[in-house]
Motif scaffolding. Sequence first.
Motif, short mmCIF file in Angstrom:
data_model
loop_
_atom_site.label_atom_id
_atom_site.label_comp_id
_atom_site.label_asym_id
_atom_site.label_seq_id
_atom_site.Cartn_x
_atom_site.Cartn_y
_atom_site.Cartn_z
N PHE A 1 -12.23 20.40 55.72
CA PHE A 1 -11.74 19.67 54.56
C PHE A 1 -10.54 20.34 53.91
CE2 PHE A 1 -16.27 18.57 54.81
CZ PHE A 1 -16.12 17.23 55.12
N ALA A 2 -10.58 21.66 53.73
CA ALA A 2 -9.46 22.38 53.12
C ALA A 2 -9.01 23.49 54.06
CB ALA A 2 -9.87 22.98 51.78
N HIS A 3 -7.71 23.79 54.02
CA HIS A 3 -7.14 24.81 54.90
C HIS A 3 -7.75 26.18 54.62
CE1 HIS A 3 -4.25 27.26 57.03
NE2 HIS A 3 -3.88 27.85 55.92
N ASN A 4 -7.98 26.49 53.34
CA ASN A 4 -8.49 27.80 52.96
C ASN A 4 -9.67 27.62 52.02
OD1 ASN A 4 -8.98 30.36 51.97
ND2 ASN A 4 -6.82 30.93 51.86
N VAL A 5 -10.86 27.54 52.58
CA VAL A 5 -12.05 27.28 51.78
C VAL A 5 -12.31 28.40 50.79
CG1 VAL A 5 -14.55 26.91 51.89
CG2 VAL A 5 -13.07 25.84 53.58
N ALA A 6 -11.98 29.65 51.16
CA ALA A 6 -12.18 30.77 50.24
C ALA A 6 -11.32 30.60 48.98
CB ALA A 6 -11.83 32.08 50.94
N ALA A 7 -10.12 30.09 49.15
CA ALA A 7 -9.25 29.87 47.99
C ALA A 7 -9.83 28.77 47.10
CB ALA A 7 -7.85 29.48 48.45
N VAL A 8 -10.42 27.75 47.71
CA VAL A 8 -11.07 26.70 46.93
C VAL A 8 -12.20 27.30 46.11
CG1 VAL A 8 -12.43 24.57 47.07
CG2 VAL A 8 -10.49 24.91 48.61
N ASP A 9 -13.04 28.09 46.74
CA ASP A 9 -14.18 28.67 46.04
C ASP A 9 -13.74 29.62 44.93
OD1 ASP A 9 -16.07 27.31 47.50
OD2 ASP A 9 -16.21 28.86 49.06
N ALA A 10 -12.65 30.35 45.16
CA ALA A 10 -12.15 31.27 44.13
C ALA A 10 -11.72 30.50 42.89
CB ALA A 10 -10.98 32.07 44.69
N LEU B 1 -18.20 20.41 49.43
CA LEU B 1 -16.86 19.86 49.59
C LEU B 1 -16.91 18.47 50.21
CD1 LEU B 1 -14.52 22.71 50.91
CD2 LEU B 1 -14.73 21.80 48.60
N SER B 2 -17.89 18.22 51.06
CA SER B 2 -17.97 16.92 51.72
C SER B 2 -18.14 15.79 50.71
CB SER B 2 -19.14 16.91 52.71
OG SER B 2 -20.36 17.19 52.06
N GLU B 3 -18.91 16.03 49.63
CA GLU B 3 -19.10 14.99 48.61
C GLU B 3 -17.82 14.76 47.82
OE1 GLU B 3 -22.43 15.34 46.02
OE2 GLU B 3 -23.87 15.59 47.66
N LEU B 4 -17.13 15.83 47.50
CA LEU B 4 -15.87 15.69 46.77
C LEU B 4 -14.84 14.95 47.62
CD1 LEU B 4 -15.87 19.29 45.31
CD2 LEU B 4 -16.29 17.20 44.04
N PHE B 5 -14.84 15.26 48.90
CA PHE B 5 -13.95 14.58 49.83
C PHE B 5 -14.28 13.08 49.88
CE2 PHE B 5 -12.74 13.29 54.20
CZ PHE B 5 -11.40 13.66 54.19
N GLU B 6 -15.57 12.76 49.92
CA GLU B 6 -15.98 11.36 49.93
C GLU B 6 -15.49 10.63 48.69
OE1 GLU B 6 -20.15 10.55 50.80
OE2 GLU B 6 -20.24 12.41 51.96
N VAL C 1 -19.65 9.43 44.60
CA VAL C 1 -20.79 10.16 45.13
C VAL C 1 -21.24 11.19 44.11
CG1 VAL C 1 -21.54 11.72 46.98
CG2 VAL C 1 -19.94 9.84 47.48
N HIS C 2 -20.25 11.77 43.47
CA HIS C 2 -20.45 12.94 42.62
C HIS C 2 -20.04 12.55 41.22
CE1 HIS C 2 -18.88 17.18 41.54
NE2 HIS C 2 -20.10 17.01 41.15
#
Length: 358
Positions: free
Chosen positions: A142-151, A165-170, A239-240
């Motif tokens: 879903f995102a190129h850098n999941v660690a950056a998303v979590d940060a 992330l899958s729900e946000l993507f939906e 969804v969210h």
Amino acid sequence: MPAKIPATVVTGFLGAGKTTLIRHMLQNANGKRIALIINEFGDLGVDGDILKGCGDETCTEDDVMELSNGCICCTVADDFVPAMEKLLNRENAPDHIVIETSGLALPQPLVRAFNWPEIRTRVTVDGVVTVVDGKAVTEGRFAHNVAAVDAQRALDENLDHETPLSELFEDQIACADMIVVNKSDLLSDEESTALVSRLKSESRAGVQVVKTAMGALPVDVLLGQGIAAEDDLDARHEVHHHHHDDEDDHHDDDDDHHHHEHGHDEFESFVVERAEITDPAAFAKHVADVIRQHDILRLKGFAAVTDKPMRLTVQAVGPRVDTYFDRAFGTDEPRTTRLVVIGESGLDQAAITQALSA
């Protein structure tokens, strides 16, 4: 009452390419005066500097507003609506407003905010554009850098840090009127075809899915969708529903340095000229059928109608075709029908021309 100013909401995860898409749009605005609202957040706020530096008279430093108090859809009353009012009250109001959400802002609450009494009679949602990182989504990330998303999730205390992330993507897909598969140059033909098919199946009927690289999407494709999304919220299910995560799309896919001369060669346009038409309603239905058969993104132009002195304007976004009489033909003006067809490269021009001329 003056016409409502159109606004486009651009959403998508960190690194998908929102800022690059908007910068390209500004550099190819063709004189359209565009104002930006950017949902900056956290310490990575460089989108504003990138976009203010675009050096285009259609988007000056005064045309860029940054909202940095947290996720835009959690701060609608405090930040977003006042920012919109400020833009709308300007002496030289913009022709179009583009809102870049933070990466994990839900688009639905933002679209809903366009029904607030302070702004609903003055601005409308032209369309919601969801930018996806084609490479990351194909790989299930879903995102190129999941660690950056979590940060960046951790930076806003209002946000739910547990939402997958899958729900946000939906949610971003569910609200989209157009889905832009960015970084398509990093995918094989088979991968990009499969991803486009998947996203079409996961989105609402009529949502356009286009491929591009480095955000190089023609302005005529990106703007002018005329959706009025705020009137269509029931179809954009969430969804969210509650608080959610936030990160920004800064330093974006410029970090990936895919040195490819992609861009407008991904798209093509051509003109079809034909004689007068006899029945505007039947012609509009025929145009919609041709658009469906050939996956045309946009079609616009003018038609001469037999025995009518007025010129018929034809505008289509996907299979949705609008027609209206705008003015009388001039005395020296040829009574012909002239249509501009816009789509991704590979359109069958001969077949489309023949069909539209039938």
